[in-house]
Enzyme design. Structure first.
Site, PDB file in Angstrom:
ATOM      1  N   ASP A 151       0.748  -1.138   0.008  1.00 37.03           N
ATOM      2  CA  ASP A 151      -0.259  -0.028   0.043  1.00 37.03           C
ATOM      3  C   ASP A 151       0.896   1.190   0.013  1.00 37.03           C
ATOM      4  O   ASP A 151       1.625   1.479  -0.959  1.00 37.03           O
ATOM      5  CB  ASP A 151      -0.806  -0.138   1.298  1.00 37.03           C
ATOM      6  CG  ASP A 151      -2.051   1.012   1.439  1.00 37.03           C
ATOM      7  OD1 ASP A 151      -1.886   2.174   1.199  1.00 37.03           O
ATOM      8  OD2 ASP A 151      -3.097   0.561   1.316  1.00 37.03           O
ATOM      9  N   ASP A 285      -8.558  -7.727  -3.214  1.00 31.74           N
ATOM     10  CA  ASP A 285      -8.658  -6.558  -2.776  1.00 31.74           C
ATOM     11  C   ASP A 285      -9.180  -5.391  -3.515  1.00 31.74           C
ATOM     12  O   ASP A 285      -8.959  -5.415  -4.932  1.00 31.74           O
ATOM     13  CB  ASP A 285      -7.084  -6.096  -2.475  1.00 31.74           C
ATOM     14  CG  ASP A 285      -6.838  -4.782  -2.033  1.00 31.74           C
ATOM     15  OD1 ASP A 285      -7.707  -4.271  -1.377  1.00 31.74           O
ATOM     16  OD2 ASP A 285      -5.463  -4.412  -1.805  1.00 31.74           O
ATOM     17  N   GLY A 311      -7.764 -10.553   0.724  1.00 28.77           N
ATOM     18  CA  GLY A 311      -8.004  -9.126   0.616  1.00 28.77           C
ATOM     19  C   GLY A 311      -6.952  -8.128   0.750  1.00 28.77           C
ATOM     20  O   GLY A 311      -5.911  -8.626   0.418  1.00 28.77           O
ATOM     21  N   HIS A 312      -7.240  -7.117   1.332  1.00 29.06           N
ATOM     22  CA  HIS A 312      -5.849  -5.966   1.243  1.00 29.06           C
ATOM     23  C   HIS A 312      -5.073  -6.464   2.153  1.00 29.06           C
ATOM     24  O   HIS A 312      -3.765  -6.214   1.992  1.00 29.06           O
ATOM     25  CB  HIS A 312      -6.686  -4.608   1.834  1.00 29.06           C
ATOM     26  CG  HIS A 312      -6.026  -3.741   1.686  1.00 29.06           C
ATOM     27  ND1 HIS A 312      -5.584  -3.354   0.422  1.00 29.06           N
ATOM     28  CD2 HIS A 312      -5.467  -2.597   2.541  1.00 29.06           C
ATOM     29  CE1 HIS A 312      -4.772  -1.880   0.794  1.00 29.06           C
ATOM     30  NE2 HIS A 312      -4.737  -1.599   1.973  1.00 29.06           N
ATOM     31  N   PHE A 313      -5.370  -7.034   3.640  1.00 29.81           N
ATOM     32  CA  PHE A 313      -4.374  -7.128   4.617  1.00 29.81           C
ATOM     33  C   PHE A 313      -4.178  -8.690   4.557  1.00 29.81           C
ATOM     34  O   PHE A 313      -4.646  -9.285   5.464  1.00 29.81           O
ATOM     35  CB  PHE A 313      -4.862  -6.618   5.760  1.00 29.81           C
ATOM     36  CG  PHE A 313      -4.396  -4.983   5.882  1.00 29.81           C
ATOM     37  CD1 PHE A 313      -3.176  -4.430   6.066  1.00 29.81           C
ATOM     38  CD2 PHE A 313      -5.770  -4.313   6.069  1.00 29.81           C
ATOM     39  CE1 PHE A 313      -2.878  -3.124   6.067  1.00 29.81           C
ATOM     40  CE2 PHE A 313      -5.541  -2.678   6.066  1.00 29.81           C
ATOM     41  CZ  PHE A 313      -4.182  -2.425   6.312  1.00 29.81           C
TER      42      PHE A 313
END
Length: 335
Positions: A151, A285, A311-313
């Site tokens: 990120d 994500d 997903g994102h994390f």
């Protein structure tokens, strides 16, 4: 018939004195040995159970918090966190690597445990974050290092790589962008703010620092939400809710526009230097979709590429899947 053994009082007193004397001698010997032998430190020798140290350094007048573990003479792995979290996102990965690597994970100003200087005196930009992280690793005497970027950690890391490409020994990329293809639907309202710079567009982004969105970042696209500790969004939100922090986050959203013009230079760096690269990307994500992962293969034909059902994390729900990939990569490419 049981015969009781009797001992005179003087004899009993002499015996007690002997025992106490021997005990005192043993303590003295142990104390001398302990003072003669330095305490074992996981930063000077590898350990199956590494200790993570929580430290603060002053860089350009700003207090930067960082987590550190592993032997100081081992290959260095620099962990660069994303939004809205901190080095806390690496709390499990650090000891999983620190038996063989010197691991360093800083918090940017305004994030985690680092200082949150006033916007009146400090410019919250990715350029400034890159300078401060670079200053920290210089203070720590680090000359060469692999980077784990995620990120916001990606644009911070790219600035370090562009400034000193010879210092980068390898890359681990987790949902970190370097290509225009990776900025999809989520970014539309942010792009609007980039375009007009209006207060209305800025205020429209305030929903991105609410508890609802913070929890969404940890849970959306995850195959098993029960694996994810609620402490993540509770802690992150508490820090986002500090007075003035939401405005800092709006500054960072606006400054993200400066990353896009760097992409051609970053891609040229990939092509020229061909750093060993591992991609572990949460394919579900919404913020950084897999569209941004595939283009790395254009410039890094030897990239080790893994789309993960997360997903994102992804370290929160697929830690057991990606950590062996990371350790294997580092063992072959970095050590």
């Amino acid at each position: 018939m049981k015969i009781a053994e009797t001992t005179s009082a003087p004899a009993l007193l002499d015996r007690r004195r002997l025992v106490l004397g021997l005990s005192g001698a043993a303590v003295a010997v142990a104390s001398t040995a302990a003072s003669a032998k330095p305490e074992r430190d996981e930063q000077t020798a590898g350990s199956a159970y590494p200790v993570t140290y929580h430290r603060t350094a002053t860089v350009d007048g700003i207090k930067i918090f960082y987590r550190e573990a592993g032997p100081k003479d081992a290959p260095v792995v620099l962990l660069l966190h994303g939004f809205p979290t901190s080095s806390h996102m690496f709390r499990n990965l650090i000891p999983a690597l620190a038996d063989k690597y010197h691991v360093i994970a800083p918090d940017y100003p305004g994030y985690g445990q680092s200082e949150m200087p006033s916007r009146a005196t400090f410019k919250y930009t990715f350029d400034r974050f890159g300078e401060l992280v670079g200053g920290l690793i210089d203070q720590l005497g680090v000359k060469r290092y692999a980077m784990y970027v995620m990120d916001y950690g990606a644009p911070v890391g790219w600035r370090l790589a562009l400034k000193n490409p010879e210092r980068i020994t390898g890359l681990i990329v987790q949902n970190g962008n370097a290509y225009d293809e990776g900025l999809k639907e989520f970014w539309d309202p942010i792009k609007k703010y980039w375009a007009d710079g209006s207060d209305a567009s800025r205020q429209a982004l305030m929903k991105l620092v609410t508890l609802e969105t913070t929890k969404f970042q940890y849970t959306d696209g995850m195959s098993d939400v029960s694996r994810i500790s609620p402490d993540n969004w509770v802690q992150d939100q508490a820090l986002l809710d500090r007075p003035g922090n939401s405005e800092i986050q709006m500054d960072m959203f606006y400054d993200y526009r400066t990353n896009l013009p760097l992409y051609p230079a970053v891609q040229a760096y990939f092509r020229k230097h061909q750093p060993p690269t591992l991609i572990v990307w949460g394919k579900n994500d919404f913020i950084f979709p897999a569209d941004g992962a595939h283009p790395y293969k254009r410039d890094l034909p030897q990239v080790e590429f893994h789309l993960v059902n997360s997903g994102h994390f992804l370290l929160e729900d697929r830690f057991d899947e990606v950590t062996p990939l990371i350790r294997d990569f580092l063992a072959r490419k970095i050590a």
